[in-house]
Enzyme design. Sequence first.
Site, PDB file in Angstrom:
ATOM      1  N   ASP A 135      12.155   7.691  10.040  1.00 26.95           N
ATOM      2  CA  ASP A 135      10.985   8.010  10.869  1.00 26.95           C
ATOM      3  C   ASP A 135      10.798   6.964  11.957  1.00 26.95           C
ATOM      4  OD1 ASP A 135       8.575   9.507  11.475  1.00 26.95           O
ATOM      5  OD2 ASP A 135       7.437   7.841  10.605  1.00 26.95           O
ATOM      6  N   ALA A 194       9.278   2.467   7.678  1.00 26.48           N
ATOM      7  CA  ALA A 194       8.540   1.204   7.889  1.00 26.48           C
ATOM      8  C   ALA A 194       8.658   0.800   9.363  1.00 26.48           C
ATOM      9  CB  ALA A 194       9.075   0.135   6.959  1.00 26.48           C
ATOM     10  N   ARG A 201       0.827  -1.220   0.000  1.00 27.53           N
ATOM     11  CA  ARG A 201       0.000   0.000   0.000  1.00 27.53           C
ATOM     12  C   ARG A 201       0.859   1.268   0.000  1.00 27.53           C
ATOM     13  NH1 ARG A 201      -3.250  -3.451   3.638  1.00 27.53           N
ATOM     14  NH2 ARG A 201      -1.504  -3.134   5.048  1.00 27.53           N
ATOM     15  N   ILE A 202       1.827   1.339   0.928  1.00 22.74           N
ATOM     16  CA  ILE A 202       2.628   2.565   1.036  1.00 22.74           C
ATOM     17  C   ILE A 202       3.611   2.666  -0.132  1.00 22.74           C
ATOM     18  CG2 ILE A 202       4.281   3.856   2.467  1.00 22.74           C
ATOM     19  CD1 ILE A 202       2.890   2.500   4.928  1.00 22.74           C
ATOM     20  N   GLU A 223      12.501   2.970  20.279  1.00 21.73           N
ATOM     21  CA  GLU A 223      11.700   4.194  20.259  1.00 21.73           C
ATOM     22  C   GLU A 223      11.171   4.490  21.655  1.00 21.73           C
ATOM     23  OE1 GLU A 223       8.708   4.125  17.165  1.00 21.73           O
ATOM     24  OE2 GLU A 223      10.193   3.698  15.630  1.00 21.73           O
ATOM     25  N   ASP A 263       9.842  -6.924  -4.425  1.00 19.15           N
ATOM     26  CA  ASP A 263       8.802  -7.483  -3.554  1.00 19.15           C
ATOM     27  C   ASP A 263       8.689  -8.966  -3.903  1.00 19.15           C
ATOM     28  OD1 ASP A 263       5.976  -6.032  -2.106  1.00 19.15           O
ATOM     29  OD2 ASP A 263       6.125  -8.192  -2.438  1.00 19.15           O
ATOM     30  N   HIS A 315       8.540   8.968  14.389  1.00 20.64           N
ATOM     31  CA  HIS A 315       7.469   8.033  14.010  1.00 20.64           C
ATOM     32  C   HIS A 315       6.144   8.775  13.748  1.00 20.64           C
ATOM     33  CE1 HIS A 315       6.273   3.532  14.334  1.00 20.64           C
ATOM     34  NE2 HIS A 315       5.504   4.161  13.465  1.00 20.64           N
ATOM     35  N   ILE A 316       6.197   9.714  12.798  1.00 19.33           N
ATOM     36  CA  ILE A 316       5.022  10.555  12.533  1.00 19.33           C
ATOM     37  C   ILE A 316       4.386  10.250  11.176  1.00 19.33           C
ATOM     38  CG2 ILE A 316       5.714  12.460  14.041  1.00 19.33           C
ATOM     39  CD1 ILE A 316       6.813  13.903  11.499  1.00 19.33           C
TER      40      ILE A 316
END
Length: 307
Positions: free
Chosen positions: A257, A232, A152-153, A262, A172, A281-282
């Site tokens: 990100d 990811a 999707r992303i 974290e 992939d 992580h936004i």
Amino acid sequence: MNVVKVLVAAPLHEKAIEVLKNAGFEVVYEEYPNEEMLIELVGDVEAIIVRSKPKVTRKVIEAAPKLKVIGRAGVGLDNIDIEAAKEKGIKVVNSPAASSRSVAELTIALIFAVARKIAFADRKMREGVWAKKQSMGIELEGKTIGIVGFGRIGYNVAKIAKALGMNVLLYDPYPNEERAKEVGGKFVSLEELLKESDVITIHVPLIDATYHLINEERLKLMKPTAILINAARGAVIDTDALVKALQEGWIAGAGLDVFEEEPLPKDHPLTKLDNVVLTPHIGASTVEAQMRAGVQVAEQIVEILKG
Ligand code: NAD
């Protein structure tokens, strides 16, 4: 007739609340209750909506005799005891596609930030330094982007990259040729992608096969001018190897990100590097993604409870 009660246990977009209310449900709202409180609240509810918090444990599920569905506004179900829900025939729904465009746009933002040294230049400006010479960047048009994980992303990133005039390489294990054609992308081996790309961006799930997928050996395959982006999961990249690669110039820069740990520990080596752009992580943190996540879950709950 008994009114159907839904417990919303995390902040939820008002449009999602509207969906529940328009279906005639009574909405009980309590932000992030602890387990004890949650157990008290679930006695007569038929649905619970959470985000990454609070935890819906076996104890909570067993205290909810009328519960039919648990909704997670967003992706990731780690805070829900899926096994306990399954045993009781309780459905679990989420909204994995709600943030795809937002994560893709952040990915592109990180690419620009690294390619044009935006964060670096901004830091220098605040120090009173006019760092024009040190802020020489590169254009993206005509460059090759390698997308690792074309789901999707990855697909959303590819659409924007195509519009920017980039060549698109894809890797992939489950190639979707139709979508690749749509974005003018070409499936290649991971090795070829790493060797040929000017920008490499990671969009795979974190599973056994992708843990430290980007390791020292693979970082060494990349061009010394390459930019690596990870929005990811942190552990897809071996952080120690990445720090070495950035310090020793095996690659030119990185935009991150997500991190193996974290929040990223204060004074982590990554924070000392000028060729890295860091965000907390936004990826999914946009008004639109949060609204979609809430509404999609609310709609699924209405369908299940009314169907
Ligand atoms: P998706 O399931 O739609 O796509 C993942 C793709 O990766 C699939 O096409 C799959 O075939 C492919 N894949 C699986 N194993 C692979 C491997 N070994 N090598 C290459 N590709 C492989 O998932 P998505 O919604 O696109 O999400 C991708 C990632 O983004 C996930 O890790 C997710 O956790 C992360 N994410 C991050 C944020 C954020 O805030 N930064 C938000 C949402 C999702």
